[in-house]
Design an enzyme around this catalytic site. Structure first.
Site, PDB file in Angstrom:
ATOM      1  N   ASP A   1       0.836  -1.846   0.336  1.00 23.59           N
ATOM      2  CA  ASP A   1       0.233  -0.096  -0.123  1.00 23.59           C
ATOM      3  C   ASP A   1       1.014   1.329  -0.005  1.00 23.59           C
ATOM      4  OD1 ASP A   1      -2.675   1.305   0.477  1.00 23.59           O
ATOM      5  OD2 ASP A   1      -3.452  -0.392   1.314  1.00 23.59           O
TER       6      ASP A   1
ATOM      7  N   ASP B   1      -2.692   5.188  -2.278  1.00 25.41           N
ATOM      8  CA  ASP B   1      -4.480   5.220  -1.435  1.00 25.41           C
ATOM      9  C   ASP B   1      -4.910   6.394  -1.709  1.00 25.41           C
ATOM     10  OD1 ASP B   1      -5.641   4.538   1.308  1.00 25.41           O
ATOM     11  OD2 ASP B   1      -4.730   6.218   1.644  1.00 25.41           O
TER      12      ASP B   1
ATOM     13  N   GLU C   1      -5.998   3.741  -5.779  1.00 22.34           N
ATOM     14  CA  GLU C   1      -7.519   4.131  -5.307  1.00 22.34           C
ATOM     15  C   GLU C   1      -8.509   5.137  -5.263  1.00 22.34           C
ATOM     16  OE1 GLU C   1     -10.308   3.967  -0.486  1.00 22.34           O
ATOM     17  OE2 GLU C   1      -7.760   4.994  -1.326  1.00 22.34           O
TER      18      GLU C   1
ATOM     19  N   HIS D   1     -11.013  -3.840   3.590  1.00 25.19           N
ATOM     20  CA  HIS D   1     -11.223  -3.386   4.957  1.00 25.19           C
ATOM     21  C   HIS D   1     -12.022  -2.307   4.956  1.00 25.19           C
ATOM     22  CE1 HIS D   1      -8.437  -0.622   3.016  1.00 25.19           C
ATOM     23  NE2 HIS D   1      -8.441   0.019   3.763  1.00 25.19           N
ATOM     24  N   ASP D   2     -12.343  -1.375   3.736  1.00 24.60           N
ATOM     25  CA  ASP D   2     -13.444  -0.052   4.205  1.00 24.60           C
ATOM     26  C   ASP D   2     -14.816  -0.393   3.914  1.00 24.60           C
ATOM     27  OD1 ASP D   2     -10.947   1.657   4.532  1.00 24.60           O
ATOM     28  OD2 ASP D   2     -11.336   1.719   2.565  1.00 24.60           O
TER      29      ASP D   2
END
Ligand code: GLC
Length: 566
Positions: A109, A208, A265, A336-337
């Protein structure tokens, strides 16, 4: 991955990451090796054979860098160090080796829209040290805040810093100050970090909130009447984004540009912008994580909204069009979000059927499937009985602001249980023993209440194993280019229960028909006349006795099947 001799030429360019299945690991919740209640890298190493059994090709590891963990690692204080909670750099190197030894790639990430407020750059910047003076976005304000922008987890995007006597910008929590990408020195630092990790042999990044890095000049007020976060028109896909992306690819990826994967993302992305960032305007990204299907069942983040299967079809079909034009996408229903996809789009009461149906549905589209830990055994949302069980900063902020406005926990509990990011962050359920086999200590977040029945050990012993189904589905992708590269065609688009997909690849000797029943009814699928089902064979199904000929089939609750049509 080199099967060029035996398989037909495909219309899209072959890329390893198009053919791959990615497995997302949230290390904090995956496997704890040292009993401190928090998952760690040696814990992941212990499970590498598990990943290999499942057959995934690539792991995306969410942040393990040094961090005060305000946002579970998305607040990085040192990009070149591993947080001791997760292990050491030696542990990390061992993980990379063990994965590579099994032909599993690793992507890390990259969180570079913001840092932690504990990063040395921010500490120096807040002291006004000349060299770091404008590493972040500082403003004065006579009255109120420098502008009216709203932060993602609630509240204003500005916090006053006593030490410096100015406000700084943070699109997320106050502990996550935004970097000032306008400053060429900041950009150089970032590209160095990117090259540094690539030199360590990783296979790419998940970037991210990467489309938030460029902010509009002058940071003007946002229109408060626009939908979404106030100010987002000035910080999403900002004016210099493509310029920064091009530079990132050139200076950061360098000669690795062609062999790594970059998964962006992109907050609030639409298909046109996805096309722009995956090659039309700049090419630092190979695919963009989109969110439209994640917004289907909610208004304004915490409020539930009714949705229909036809809405989901419309969203996915629009994105499949973008894929056809060149914007590749990850296919996911949990991360995870997000809450657990099984609870949102399926039904935990039909755990085996709906978990496998959702897998078939997702993998049936054109794109790269991303499996989120626990999805492969049918983990679902959990109970959060009291505010004390909440861990996520976003859910806590929401509860606290409702409480301050006079609400009781009982008033918001259902919203939180439906949408909290903590749903996907509870420990991976390995077995029916203490703490689901996740840790010998006290887990940092409570274990899901169904762990005694829903766990890896039980699932793998079961005749109806979700894991086994995923394994077969992943193996099918490896052997069938139609699933990877075939054109996507939505059948029966107006049907409210059946999601049916036809995949075709001119060069292949067969098509694929993917049938999914999204409910507990028993609707009948009627194949359109144009579909020749005479020589159909079932390649995968979540019931023992699927219909041999899919011309007209009554589907069972949450039934899924993939047919080859010759
Ligand atoms: C991304 C991450 C999320 C994090 C946020 C801020 O959306 O996936 O977990 O909270 O960025 O870094």
């Amino acid at each position: 991955m080199d099967d060029a001799d035996t398989t037909p030429v495909v219309p899209d360019r072959r890329e390893w990451w198009k053919e791959a299945v990615v497995y997302q690991i949230y290390p904090r919740s995956f496997n704890d090796s040292d009993g401190d209640g928090i998952g760690d890298i040696p814990g992941v190493v212990e499970k590498v054979d598990y990943l290999d059994d499942l057959g995934v090709d690539c792991v995306w590891l969410t942040p393990v860098y040094e961090s005060p963990q305000v946002d579970n690692g998305y607040d990085v204080s040192d990009y070149r160090a591993i947080d001791p909670t997760y292990g050491s750099m030696d542990d990390w190197e061992r993980l990379l080796e063990e994965l590579h030894a099994r032909d599993i790639r690793l992507i890390m990430d990259l969180v570079v829209n913001h840092t932690s407020d504990q990063h040395v750059w921010f500490r120096r910047s807040r002291q006004g040290e000349a060299e770091y003076d404008d590493y972040y976005i500082w403003r004065e304000a006579e009255e109120g805040y420098p502008n009216n922008w709203e932060a993602h987890f609630g509240g204003p995007t500005w916090t006053y810093d006593e030490e410096r006597g100015e406000y700084y910008l943070h699109l997320f929590t106050p502990e996550q100050p935004d970097l000032n990408w306008e400053n060429p020195r900041v950009r150089e630092e970032i590209y160095d970090i990117v090259s540094w990790w690539l030199e360590r042999g990783i296979d790419g990044f998940r970037l991210d909130v990467i489309n938030l890095i460029s902010k509009a000049e002058g940071l003007p007020d946002g229109d408060p009447d626009r939908e979404g976060l106030t100010g987002s028109e000035h910080f999403v896909n900002g004016p210099r984004m493509h310029e920064y992306f091009a530079e990132l690819a050139r200076e950061g990826y360098g000669d690795r540009a062609g062999d790594i994967v970059a998964v962006g993302e992109c907050a609030h992305i639409d298909p046109e912008t996805a096309l722009d960032v995956t090659g039309r305007e700049s090419d630092a990204l190979d695919m963009t994580i989109f969110f439209e299907h994640m917004e289907l069942d909610r208004d304004d983040r915490w409020d539930e909204r009714e949705w229909a299967l036809t809405d989901l079809k419309a969203i996915m079909a629009r994105w499949q069009d973008a894929v056809a034009e060149g914007a590749w996408v990850p296919l996911y229903h949990t991360s995870h979000d997000q809450p657990r996809g099984l609870s949102r789009f399926g039904d935990p009461e039909y755990r085996y059927e709906s978990a496998t149906m959702l897998a078939t549905w997702l993998h049936g589209h054109r794109g790269t499937p991303f499996v989120y830990q626990g999805e492969e055994i049918g983990m679902s949302n959990v109970d959060f009985e009291t505010p004390a069980s909440l861990r996520d900063v976003w859910a806590r902020n929401y509860w606290e602001s409702e409480r301050d406005a006079g609400a009781e926990y009982a008033d918001v509990r259902a919203d939180i249980e439906r949408f909290s990011r903590d749903n996907a962050r509870t420990p991976m359920q390995w077995d029916g023993g203490d703490h689901a086999g996740f840790t010998d200590g006290e887990p940092w977040i409570p274990v899901g209440e169904d762990y005694e029945t829903v766990n890896v050990a039980a699932d793998r012993e079961s005749e109806r194993s979700v894991f086994e189904y995923y394994r077969e589905l992943i193996a099918l992708r490896e052997s069938d280019d139609v699933l990877v590269y075939g054109d996507f065609d939505l059948l029966v688009p107006d049907h409210e229960e059946i999601y049916a997909i036809h995949r075709t690849l001119a060069e292949a000797d067969h098509d694929l028909l993917i049938l999914c029943n999204f409910g507990d009814g028993t609707p009948t699928f009627e194949a359109p006349e144009s579909l020749d089902t005479d020589d159909a064979t079932v390649v995968l199904a979540n019931r023992e006795d699927p219909a041999a000929d899919p011309a007209a089939v009554e589907l069972r609750p949450y039934e899924a099947a993939i047919y080859r049509l010759f």
